[in-house]
Design a protein around this motif. Structure first.
Motif, PDB file in Angstrom:
ATOM      1  N   LEU A   1       1.145  -1.183   0.083  1.00 13.75           N
ATOM      2  CA  LEU A   1       0.147  -0.062   0.071  1.00 13.75           C
ATOM      3  C   LEU A   1       0.737   1.222  -0.089  1.00 13.75           C
ATOM      4  N   GLU A   2       2.121   1.208   0.826  1.00  9.74           N
ATOM      5  CA  GLU A   2       2.758   2.442   0.998  1.00  9.74           C
ATOM      6  C   GLU A   2       3.297   2.577  -0.591  1.00  9.74           C
TER       7      GLU A   2
ATOM      8  N   LEU B   1       2.321   1.642  -3.368  1.00 13.87           N
ATOM      9  CA  LEU B   1       1.306   2.024  -4.174  1.00 13.87           C
ATOM     10  C   LEU B   1       1.140   3.426  -4.587  1.00 13.87           C
ATOM     11  N   THR B   2       0.825   4.031  -2.873  1.00 10.06           N
ATOM     12  CA  THR B   2       0.812   5.448  -2.660  1.00 10.06           C
ATOM     13  C   THR B   2       1.751   6.393  -3.467  1.00 10.06           C
ATOM     14  N   THR B   3       3.050   5.838  -2.978  1.00 10.91           N
ATOM     15  CA  THR B   3       4.132   6.585  -3.442  1.00 10.91           C
ATOM     16  C   THR B   3       4.234   6.573  -5.247  1.00 10.91           C
TER      17      THR B   3
ATOM     18  N   ASN C   1       1.695   6.308  -7.215  1.00  7.63           N
ATOM     19  CA  ASN C   1       0.696   7.269  -7.462  1.00  7.63           C
ATOM     20  C   ASN C   1       0.863   8.901  -7.468  1.00  7.63           C
ATOM     21  N   ALA C   2       1.759   8.924  -6.116  1.00  4.87           N
ATOM     22  CA  ALA C   2       1.895  10.324  -6.011  1.00  4.87           C
ATOM     23  C   ALA C   2       2.984  11.041  -6.877  1.00  4.87           C
TER      24      ALA C   2
ATOM     25  N   PRO D   1      -4.451  10.317  -7.166  1.00  2.00           N
ATOM     26  CA  PRO D   1      -4.692   9.721  -5.571  1.00  2.00           C
ATOM     27  C   PRO D   1      -4.303   8.488  -5.282  1.00  2.00           C
ATOM     28  N   PRO D   2      -4.201   8.000  -3.983  1.00  5.14           N
ATOM     29  CA  PRO D   2      -3.899   6.847  -3.606  1.00  5.14           C
ATOM     30  C   PRO D   2      -4.887   5.751  -4.317  1.00  5.14           C
ATOM     31  N   PRO D   3      -4.546   4.732  -4.210  1.00  4.15           N
ATOM     32  CA  PRO D   3      -5.470   3.577  -5.125  1.00  4.15           C
ATOM     33  C   PRO D   3      -6.486   3.014  -4.010  1.00  4.15           C
TER      34      PRO D   3
END
Length: 188
Positions: free
Chosen positions: A167-168, A170-172, A174-175, A180-182
């Motif tokens: 999750l971390e 994926l968020t990085t 996308n950023a 936005p975060p998935p």
């Protein structure tokens, strides 16, 4: 006396790394739904495995719209709703095996393709992985996950820790693309 041109595989490796790190500016207009394995050793049912995740990827910029981790028995049923907004203007390409798993026709209009075609489309959008983790699109070509544990003190991640790391990253990922975060359907 001259410089030898780089090999095709060297060029491909550079392109794939660039796609992971920078994304594409003008990729495919499709949204792709497929599976891949994350190269993180994880303990699952007394074995060390690579987590299997299902991804919804924006072909234009490589952003990840949604993700689910298969070891949790996850399905896309909980992350299909955001796709209904995209289906009006975007084509959705789905791994035919995932399309079969979806029940009740909840997936908006889509094109089911062979798993290999879905993996190829995902690789074109993502490259070698997301954030700082690599993925493998064909598990048969991957190394044994235990080989990534290099010392006796190394230990495979628990499923909870693997979900958190994924999750971390994926968020990085996308950023870096201004996305936005998935949407994820696992509990961290």
């Amino acid at each position: 006396m001259g410089v030898k041109a780089p090999s095709r595989s060297t060029i491909w490796n550079i392109v794939m790394s660039s796609r992971r790190d920078l994304g594409q500016k003008h990729g495919s207009d499709d949204v792709v739904i497929s599976r891949c394995h994350v190269k993180l050793p994880m303990e699952h049912e007394d074995e060390v495995v690579f987590p299997l995740i299902m991804l919804v990827v924006d072909g234009q910029n490589g952003a990840i719209i949604a993700a689910a981790m298969n070891q949790d028995g996850a399905s896309f049923d909980s992350i299909v709703p955001p796709l209904t907004q995209l289906s009006i203007a975007r084509r959705i390409i789905v791994d035919q095996d995932i399309a079969k798993e979806l029940s009740g026709g909840k997936l908006p209009a889509h094109v089911a393709v062979r798993p290999s075609a879905a993996r190829t489309a995902t690789a074109r959008a993502l490259g070698r992985g997301f954030g700082s983790v690599d993925v493998t699109y064909q598990i048969s070509r991957a190394i044994d996950p235990k080989r990534l544990l290099r010392s006796r003190k190394d230990k495979a991640l628990s499923p909870r820790d693997a979900r958190q790391v994924i999750l971390e990253q994926l968020t990085t990922h996308n950023a870096a693309r201004g996305a936005p975060p998935p949407i994820v359907n696992w509990e961290g």
